[in-house]
Design an enzyme around this catalytic site. Structure first.
Site, PDB file in Angstrom:
ATOM      1  N   ASP A   1      -2.018  -0.140  -4.062  1.00 19.91           N
ATOM      2  CA  ASP A   1      -3.390   0.249  -3.723  1.00 19.91           C
ATOM      3  C   ASP A   1      -4.361  -0.173  -4.821  1.00 19.91           C
ATOM      4  OD1 ASP A   1      -3.120   2.651  -1.381  1.00 19.91           O
ATOM      5  OD2 ASP A   1      -1.372   2.250  -2.611  1.00 19.91           O
TER       6      ASP A   1
ATOM      7  N   LYS B   1       7.444   1.001   1.524  1.00 19.93           N
ATOM      8  CA  LYS B   1       7.904   0.074   0.475  1.00 19.93           C
ATOM      9  C   LYS B   1       9.154   0.599  -0.228  1.00 19.93           C
ATOM     10  CE  LYS B   1       4.781   0.047  -2.470  1.00 19.93           C
ATOM     11  NZ  LYS B   1       5.319   1.111  -3.344  1.00 19.93           N
TER      12      LYS B   1
ATOM     13  N   LYS C   1       4.188   8.622  -8.580  1.00 19.40           N
ATOM     14  CA  LYS C   1       4.884   9.619  -7.746  1.00 19.40           C
ATOM     15  C   LYS C   1       6.367   9.718  -8.086  1.00 19.40           C
ATOM     16  CE  LYS C   1       4.194   8.785  -3.315  1.00 19.40           C
ATOM     17  NZ  LYS C   1       3.820   7.378  -3.454  1.00 19.40           N
TER      18      LYS C   1
ATOM     19  N   LYS D   1       0.841  -1.202   0.000  1.00 17.95           N
ATOM     20  CA  LYS D   1       0.000   0.000   0.000  1.00 17.95           C
ATOM     21  C   LYS D   1       0.874   1.249   0.000  1.00 17.95           C
ATOM     22  CE  LYS D   1      -3.405   2.200   2.960  1.00 17.95           C
ATOM     23  NZ  LYS D   1      -2.618   3.447   2.917  1.00 17.95           N
TER      24      LYS D   1
END
Ligand code: SF4
Length: 257
Positions: free
Chosen positions: A126, A14, A40, A9
């Site tokens: 996600d 991560k 991102k 998630k």
């Protein structure tokens, strides 16, 4: 070449985990490529002094085409850093960006030229749509690990990712190796994660402790392995790196560890 996709998630730690393990593997003498698969585009930030690198999609948008040297940048400890990037916000498909990045790297013979011993795909978990499932399809990754805490949303994401991997596993793609607990330090966290792992049918491969050194290293734009190599946390990342480099079936590992 060992190819591992690490899912989890958003915000679960991560990228921090992947970049520290990448640095640890590289410090052990392996050639490591880390490919950020998140719009991102901050997967490799701690390997590049906190400075963002050009993404594959931005480069293709701006230049129309790309050389390998535009897309693969050498970061700390010699880790080869790539960021797939994403579409213009509100436009296009983020998963498509991952596919485009993989196709471009293949077209430019990135794996043949750099000959990485280990490729780590750092993937947002996600959404497990076809695009974000790309690293576990088509032979890109052999194994999948999921980073999670004991938080409900994180475990929910882990269960979804596991379901996707199992679906693809039936077709001979990547196999799910296990969960990595990135501890948030709340009550019964280990038990919750162990229970979720049991339900999914995989082991908890490792427990990473919560440690303020992560924030201190990130403030320096570095991994803990680089900034605080003698710390217990760096030793944990090195241990996890050895685990990821091992052959899970117990066969001979071709890596010099
Ligand atoms: S859900 Fe996945 S496939 Fe659909 S637009 Fe978003 S990234 Fe693309």
């Amino acid at each position: 070449m060992k190819k591992i996709a690490i899912y989890g998630k958003g915000g679960i730690g991560k990228s921090t985990t992947v970049s520290n393990v990448a640095a640890a593997l590289a410090a052990m003498g392996l050639t490591v490529m880390q490919i950020g698969c998140d719009p991102k585009a901050d997967s490799t930030r701690n390997l590049t002094g906190g400075v963002p690198i050009p993404t594959v999609l931005d480069t293709l948008r701006e230049k129309g085409d790309a050389e390998l040297s535009d897309l693969v940048l050498k970061g700390a400890c010699g880790v080869l850093c790539v960021e797939a990037g994403g579409p213009v916000p509100g436009m296009g498909c983020a998963g498509r960006g991952i596919i485009t990045a993989f196709e471009k790297l293949a077209e430019l013979n990135a794996y043949k030229i750099f000959k990485p011993d280990v490729v780590l795909y750092d993937v947002l978990g996600d959404v497990v749509c076809g695009g974000f499932a790309m690293p576990i399809r088509g032979g890109y990754a052999d194994e999948v690990c999921i980073v999670t805490s004991g938080e409900m949303m994180s475990l929910y994401a882990a269960a979804n990712i596991a379901q996707a991997v199992k679906s693809f596993g039936q077709r001979g793609y990547a196999t799910l190796r296990g969960l990595i607990l990135n501890a948030k330090n709340f009550d019964n966290e280990q038990e919750l994660v162990a229970k979720a792992a049991g339900e999914i049918g995989v082991p908890v491969l490792y427990r990473l402790p919560r440690d303020p050194l992560i924030q201190q290293a990130e403030a320096l734009g570095k991994t803990v392995v680089e900034a605080f190599p003698a710390s217990p946390l760096a030793a944990h990342y090195r241990q996890l790196a050895r685990l990821w480099a091992e052959d899970p079936d117990g066969g001979e590992c071709s890596c010099p560890l």
